[in-house]
Write a protein that holds these residues in place. Structure first.
Motif: not given
Length: 886
Positions: A381-397
């Motif tokens: 409780f009251h810990a620092a906010p949990l931030r998760v960075l997610v990389a969305l990759k586009n492999d298309g043309n």
């Protein structure tokens, strides 16, 4: 006689009418002078006028005149020359005819009948005034691949009011030209586009070459067909399912001789599938005739310039390529967030549900979509906010548009009086109202072969587990329901985190495998105190009783203690008796805390009823599919590994394998110290990283040799080793600040000590002076307390009045100087905080027994086979040879 004839002919050049007459008084008479030249020349004459019958002329009038023959001149020596022209085409040139005389000329051009369809001149007749020019349009239209030459007569006559009846003059024009066959070619001959987003355009360039001597008109046309593709219908040639093709700047044009023409082709596929499209060029001399030309047959198309396009239409697809968080390691995040299942959902074909739920409400959408559990983590409780960075990759043309929808989001516009259906007691509405979860950015466009970083945040502002559904939508593509989950616990509570989830699927094991691999479940203690745990024995006994007293599932560490903020691997042996799935519910109890319900799932398969390829695919798919090359940088360190995952594959016992990894220091000024902690929790394998420790200068890269010596334990390695990194430059700067403070404290201490010494000396001197001044002495000594200055009761004693007090003061100064929390805001150096930072390297391997059965089943390469086994095979051959000789 000739002179008489000439005089007679010239006598009638100038004539006057009337030749005589009467002029009344104060009057005048009109005399008409006629000029009739018999030939082209200049004439000079005189008219003699006599009055009243006088024989002597009283006046002479000089008469001058010039005559011309009708004629015109054509530039280029009366030759009409045309460049080589494609059959059916027309070459047009402009020529100028000039009338150099001062009389008007009528002309008429007569093209011979046999060349009437080849040569055409306009205008064919007309009047050309004196000293004027006229522009003629000459056209050459060859009908065959041949050379043409024609003589075109032109009749000329005089024009005007005073014209003689002489015969017309004839002159000839010579017209020459050559007909050619159009020679066009197209490059490239074939184009393969592996992936095109449905509904988006992809552009390619074509070049049309004209190798002939004449300009050639062309028109591009295309034919296409669609093949079946996983989950789609079969062949379907409906027009609305065919690709849309656009040619730029135009689908037709003219290619000059010995030149080329570039055409851009933009293609948009309507649905998912593989399309084969043929772009061909029709050629002709006339562009107008190409517009009405019929489509060629398949046999005729083979002789035309053609380019074949093979296009694979895919719905816009995203893949999660990396995740990062400051609270957890990447390997734990990848497992607990179910990244593999999320990527599988995103790669599935678009269904009717995906197309249908767009205009619907959020509640209706989540009822039709199957969700994926995504656990962001657990903290106090009251810990620092949990931030998760997610990389969305586009492999298309093609570019991909994405957006996240949360509850209470609606695509339908709401009226101001509208109230949402969710009540105040709804848990999802409460989570949204308190703002526990957030996703930023909510939408965006990812260019081809690029990525976007999305931040998922959870605030620990309320104790308890929380869940919030979110829909990840891809434009014209897949939609995935993500059930974001996170937990906030009491700081005094004991808690465990199962990163594989509460339902952990083990790797499939073959029936009869007496040496199955050792598998693991990762459990983390998130509390600040050790946690003692026990797994209920009853579930193992029930499974054993139901399978003929055979240990189907064994746990090597059913009980134990997990240190604070540490991780433990629960070790499992799974030995199936049947080709089926085993679901084993287990209860994990902890001392002084709640219990957890953990389900272990194992699958058994028959090795003889499954192909080798299927077995290899089954074994290779068990390890985590974390991309080896990272897409995101480390969040707290300027350090970058060349790869995050070291994969050894399936390896036999007692073999040595090496890999190479690079670690780079990207900081511009600071030096870092590193040390590898390469001890694995279970197994008798030996894992080493060389060099194990050292330092990295700014911008330096070090190559590490990562060695794995497989022992004699069959197990699956999918764990991480850590490289601890410390900013040495920052530590030295802090040490310098500490030394300066210690030196300042020492100087202050010496100054205070000198003041105390001076005060004591002064007190002693005043005491001695009083004794020599005749005071009363007892036994030669002053009485106790005599001569000592007494202070008032309200005066605070000095700080250094006693040695004990002095010692405490010095110790406090030393502690303040050694403290780590030194303020360096005034420093001008760029630095990072000196905190326990870790670079994670994931090790993946499947260590198997050395036997030909396993080598065949797992397709282990020959160079990895145990040397002892090969030596044993050689000895057997030698024994057979000796027996034969005997």
């Amino acid at each position: 006689a000739l002179q008489e004839e000439r005089r007679r002919m010239l006598s009638g050049v100038f004539t006057c009418y009337p030749s005589s007459g009467i002029i009344p008084p104060n009057g005048s008479a009109l005399v008409l002078v006629k000029f009739s030249p018999p030939l082209r020349s200049q004439f000079l004459g005189a008219a003699h006028i006599a009055f009243n019958g006088s024989t002597v002329p009283s006046s002479n009038i000089v008469l001058k005149g010039e005559s011309f023959v009708p004629s015109v001149s054509l530039q280029s020596n009366s030759r009409l020359t045309f460049r080589p022209t494609t059959i059916g085409g027309t070459c047009t040139r402009e020529y100028v005819i000039t009338n150099r005389s001062r009389i008007a000329v009528d002309f008429e051009i007569n093209v011979p009948e046999e060349y009437a369809s080849v040569f055409h001149i306009s205008p064919t007749h007309g009047t050309l005034q004196g000293c004027r020019e006229l522009r003629l349009q000459a056209h050459f239209t060859p009908q065959a691949a041949a050379k043409y030459q024609a003589t075109i007569p032109v009749q000329l006559t005089s024009a005007g009011d005073f014209v003689t009846s002489a015969a017309p003059t004839t002159m000839n024009f010579v017209a020459m030209g050559a007909g050619e066959v159009g020679l066009l070619s197209m490059e490239p001959l074939s184009v393969t586009i592996p992936s095109v987003g449905v509904g988006s355009f992809v552009q390619r360039s074509l070049t049309i070459f004209n190798t002939g001597l004449s300009d050639t008109a062309f028109q591009l046309r295309c034919t296409s067909k669609r093949t079946s593709r996983g989950g789609e219908d079969g062949l379907n040639d409906d027009q609305h399912l065919m690709p849309e093709v656009q040619f730029g700047p135009s689908s037709s044009g003219v290619v000059r001789a010995r030149a080329h023409h570039n055409i851009s082709v933009r293609i948009k596929v309507p649905t998912r599938g593989v399309y084969v499209m043929s772009v061909y060029a029709l050629s002709h001399g006339s562009l107008e005739l190409l517009e009405t030309a019929p489509n060629p047959t398949q046999q005729e198309m083979r002789r035309l310039p053609i380019c074949t396009f093979t296009i694979t239409g895919e719905h816009p697809s995203l893949q999660i390529s990396d995740v990062r968080c400051t609270h957890q390691q990447k390997s734990q995040l990848w497992t607990q967030m179910n990244i593999r299942n999320l990527n599988l959902k995103l790669s599935e074909p678009v269904s009717e549900v995906d197309r249908r739920i767009r205009p619907m409400l959020f509640d209706d959408a989540i009822n039709e979509l199957s969700g994926v559990e995504c656990n962001l983590g657990t903290d106090i409780f009251h810990a620092a906010p949990l931030r998760v960075l997610v990389a969305l990759k586009n492999d298309g043309n093609s570019s991909v548009k994405f957006d996240f929808r949360l509850p209470l989001d609606n695509e339908i516009a709401k009226e101001p009086w509208h109230a949402d259906q969710r009540g105040l007691d709804d848990p999802i509405a409460a989570v949204v109202d308190k703002g526990l979860f957030d996703i930023q950015p909510r939408n965006g466009i990812i260019p081809p072969f690029s990525q976007a970083v999305v931040t998922m945040q959870y605030c620990h502002s309320e104790i308890g587990p929380h869940t919030l559904p979110a829909i990840l939508r891809v434009n014209d593509g897949k939609q995935v329901l993500i059930n974001m989950a996170a937990t906030t616990n009491d700081p005094a509570a004991k808690m465990l985190a199962f990163h594989h989830g509460m339902r952990h699927e083990l790797q499939p094991v073959a029936i009869g495998d007496l040496d199955p691999p050792l598998q693991y479940t990762e459990v983390q203690n998130l509390s600040s105190v050790p946690i003692d745990f026990v797994i209920d024995e009853q579930a193992f006994n029930d499974l054993k009783d139901a399978n003929y007293d055979f240990p189907i599932l064994q746990c090597l560490n059913q009980s134990g203690s997990i240190p604070p903020m540490s991780t433990l691997l629960l070790s499992w042996y799974f030995r199936p008796l049947e080709a089926k799935q085993y679901d084993v519910p287990l209860t994990v109890s902890i001392a002084g805390g709640d219990s957890y319900e953990l389900t272990i799932v194992g699958k058994g398969f028959h090795p003889k009823q499954m192909s080798k390829e299927a077995q290899v695919q089954l074994y290779s798919g068990g390890l985590s599919d974390i991309p080896a090359v990272p897409s995101l940088e480390h969040l707290t360190l300027p350090m970058r590994l060349s790869m995050d995952v070291v994969r050894y594959g399936t390896i036999p016992f007692h073999t040595l394998h090496r890999r190479h990894v690079q670690l780079s220091n990207t900081h511009p000024t600071d030096t870092f110290l590193f040390e590898w902690h390469s001890v694995l929790q279970h197994g008798d394998q030996v894992f080493e990283v060389e060099p194990p420790s050292g330092q990295l200068q700014p911008g330096e890269t070090i190559h590490f040799r990562v060695s794995l010596y497989a022992g004699s334990t069959s197990h699956i390695l999918d764990t991480a080793v850590h490289c601890h990194v410390i900013n040495e430059s920052l530590r030295q700067r802090r040490k310098a600040v500490t030394d300066r403070k210690e030196h300042a404290a020492t100087l202050n201490l010496n100054s205070k000590h000198q003041q105390m010494t001076d005060m004591m000396s002064a007190t002693s001197g005043s005491r001695n002076g009083g004794a020599s001044g005749g005071g009363v002495l007892t036994n030669g000594r002053a009485p106790r307390g005599a001569g000592r200055p007494r202070m008032p009761i309200t005066t605070v004693p000095p700080k250094y009045q006693s040695m004990k007090r002095l010692h405490r003061t010095v110790q406090a100064l030393e502690n303040a100087a050694i403290a780590e929390d030194v303020d360096e805001d005034a420093d001008e150096w760029a630095h990072v905080a000196v905190v326990p930072t870790v670079v994670e390297l994931i090790v993946q391997a499947r260590i198997m027994p050395v036997s030909y059965t396993h080598l065949r089943a797992h397709e282990t390469p020959e160079h990895l086979v145990c040397r002892l086994l090969l030596e044993k095979k050689k000895k057997k051959k030698k024994n057979k040879i000796i027996q034969r000789k005997e």
